[in-house]
Design an enzyme around this catalytic site. Structure first.
Site, PDB file in Angstrom:
ATOM      1  N   HIS A   1       0.240   0.367  -9.539  1.00 26.47           N
ATOM      2  CA  HIS A   1      -0.334  -0.391  -8.751  1.00 26.47           C
ATOM      3  C   HIS A   1      -0.896  -1.679  -9.542  1.00 26.47           C
ATOM      4  O   HIS A   1      -2.222  -1.908  -9.466  1.00 26.47           O
ATOM      5  CB  HIS A   1      -1.474   0.068  -8.054  1.00 26.47           C
ATOM      6  CG  HIS A   1      -2.118  -0.523  -6.914  1.00 26.47           C
ATOM      7  ND1 HIS A   1      -2.879   0.141  -5.751  1.00 26.47           N
ATOM      8  CD2 HIS A   1      -2.071  -1.678  -6.288  1.00 26.47           C
ATOM      9  CE1 HIS A   1      -3.167  -0.698  -4.884  1.00 26.47           C
ATOM     10  NE2 HIS A   1      -2.740  -1.892  -5.143  1.00 26.47           N
TER      11      HIS A   1
ATOM     12  N   GLU B   1      -2.681   7.923  -4.386  1.00 22.13           N
ATOM     13  CA  GLU B   1      -3.482   7.363  -5.642  1.00 22.13           C
ATOM     14  C   GLU B   1      -4.997   7.826  -5.977  1.00 22.13           C
ATOM     15  O   GLU B   1      -5.426   7.949  -4.846  1.00 22.13           O
ATOM     16  CB  GLU B   1      -3.403   5.758  -5.459  1.00 22.13           C
ATOM     17  CG  GLU B   1      -1.738   5.179  -5.650  1.00 22.13           C
ATOM     18  CD  GLU B   1      -1.924   3.777  -5.625  1.00 22.13           C
ATOM     19  OE1 GLU B   1      -3.182   2.894  -5.667  1.00 22.13           O
ATOM     20  OE2 GLU B   1      -0.891   3.113  -5.167  1.00 22.13           O
TER      21      GLU B   1
ATOM     22  N   GLY C   1      -0.160  -7.163  -8.945  1.00 25.53           N
ATOM     23  CA  GLY C   1      -1.130  -8.345  -8.892  1.00 25.53           C
ATOM     24  C   GLY C   1      -2.105  -8.485  -9.981  1.00 25.53           C
ATOM     25  O   GLY C   1      -3.021  -9.170  -9.950  1.00 25.53           O
TER      26      GLY C   1
ATOM     27  N   ARG D   1       0.829  -1.303  -0.041  1.00 29.07           N
ATOM     28  CA  ARG D   1      -0.056  -0.111  -0.022  1.00 29.07           C
ATOM     29  C   ARG D   1       0.933   1.408   0.014  1.00 29.07           C
ATOM     30  O   ARG D   1       2.059   1.192   0.622  1.00 29.07           O
ATOM     31  CB  ARG D   1      -0.908   0.018   1.195  1.00 29.07           C
ATOM     32  CG  ARG D   1      -2.040  -0.938   1.262  1.00 29.07           C
ATOM     33  CD  ARG D   1      -2.886  -0.496   0.172  1.00 29.07           C
ATOM     34  NE  ARG D   1      -4.430  -1.380   0.090  1.00 29.07           N
ATOM     35  CZ  ARG D   1      -4.387  -2.467  -0.700  1.00 29.07           C
ATOM     36  NH1 ARG D   1      -3.483  -2.850  -1.415  1.00 29.07           N
ATOM     37  NH2 ARG D   1      -5.684  -3.230  -0.744  1.00 29.07           N
TER      38      ARG D   1
END
Length: 377
Positions: free
Chosen positions: A258, A241, A261, A212
């Protein structure tokens, strides 16, 4: 049944249409009015599920997030309202592990590093952190695990050597952060990498953040990077963000929006885990499986002609995922309005290492531990 979903949640329509009407909406723009008739709410990390969002949703009886982290969800509020909540722990751990592995191999080539001679500390040894740790160990690196909550449990069981404290972990050559964002309590992670810790870091130390953005003090990092002894930063997440500190981007080794993933498997797995949870909640048998959602990979199999070393590992990993492409795209578009979310929404197809079958006499256990599908012989 009305099911409100984040429009960027892959496979939501085909998975949830069997339950009723699926209504896709922009995750950052969801409002209470959108949920007035909703029975199910499915979100990602960009949507804050709180009292404001749920102010007028009397029919809501299931909330799910297709993410590992849950800090964007007021779980206490859901409990008070007796609304079942589900997340997707570990859904993209392999994707994040591939991301970190790809970055390490880029930096190793760029700075002529022998990873077998280096140490890596994982801050947060949950699903994702442990996946990163295992890949680093497969590379031959010395791995330190720092996870105070798990360390306390291990200590009570007499396992005193499994974890190190934060200060010890910070002494590793590479420190990779994989923690949730928490602001209170003895294990708070907000600005875990703060001005004081940043100032104490040796020049050239490699720091990775794929957790994060608020875990690192970005302003303090910028001040350090503008000095004479900068660090080597890999940043996939950012404070503020979707408006990252743009001045910091040129001072990073790898910068991405980001997306660590964001493999096809990771995104599909998150949605599919919520599908399974809703089936269970409704007492229905799941009709669809994860593999049916995935297309065939572009590169399916390969037979190496040499023993496994760092150079071969780099070739194989970057054949499937080379983080430099994401880094270049991010830097080229950083000044465009809305580009952060736009790059996430239209992220190119990316597979996990397991999509590649490595065959032949050099298909070693090392490659299997890194995540490839290995068929020796």
């Amino acid at each position: 049944m009305k099911i409100v979903v984040d429009e960027n949640m892959p496979h939501a329509l085909e998975l949830f249409a069997e339950f009723g009407e699926v209504i896709p909406l922009p995750g950052r723009q969801m409002q209470a009015v959108d949920l007035q008739d909703a029975d199910v709410l499915l979100v990602r990390s960009v949507t804050r599920v709180d009292a404001e969002l749920l102010a007028t949703s009397p029919r809501l009886r299931f909330v799910g997030t297709a993410t590992i982290g849950t800090d964007h969800v007021d779980k206490a509020l859901l409990a008070v309202r007796n609304i079942p909540f589900f997340s997707a722990p570990g859904c993209n751990k392999y994707s994040v592990g591939d991301y970190v592995l790809s970055t390490l191999l880029v930096l190793a080539e760029r700075h002529e590093l022998n990873l077998r001679e280096m140490s890596l500390a994982v801050i947060g040894a949950g699903n994702t952190g442990e996946c990163v740790a295992c890949k680093a160990e497969a590379l031959g690196m010395r791995v330190l695990r720092c996870d105070p909550p798990r360390a306390r449990v291990a200590g009570q069981a007499g396992e005193t050597d499994a974890f190190v404290d934060y200060q010890t972990a910070l002494g590793a050559d590479i420190v990779s952060f994989h923690v949730p964002i928490t602001r209170e309590g003895p294990d708070a992670t907000f600005h875990l990498l703060d001005e004081q810790v940043i100032a104490a870091r040796p020049a050239g130390q490699i720091l990775v953040n794929a957790s994060r953005g608020e875990v690192w003090d970005n302003q303090a990092l910028l001040a350090r990077q503008q000095g004479l002894e900068p660090l080597r930063l890999v940043m996939d997440v950012w404070e503020g963000e979707p408006e990252p500190l743009r001045a910091l981007v040129p001072h990073t080794e790898i910068a991405t929006p980001h997306i660590a993933g964001y493999s096809l498997e990771g995104k599909a797995r998150g949605t599919w885990m919520l599908y399974q949870a809703l089936c269970q909640q409704l007492g229905r048998a799941a009709r669809q499986d994860l593999q049916s959602l995935l297309p065939a990979p572009e590169v399916r199999a390969l037979t190496p002609g040499q023993p496994v070393d760092q150079a071969l590992i780099k070739q194989l990993v970057h054949l499937i995922y080379d983080v430099r492409r994401d880094d270049a795209r991010f830097r080229n578009r950083i000044e465009l309005p809305g580009s952060f979310d736009e790059q996430r929404k239209h992220y190119p197809e990316r597979r996990e290492l397991s999509s590649l079958h490595v065959n032949g006499p050099f298909a070693s256990d090392t490659l299997a531990r890194l995540g490839f599908t290995v068929q020796p012989g």
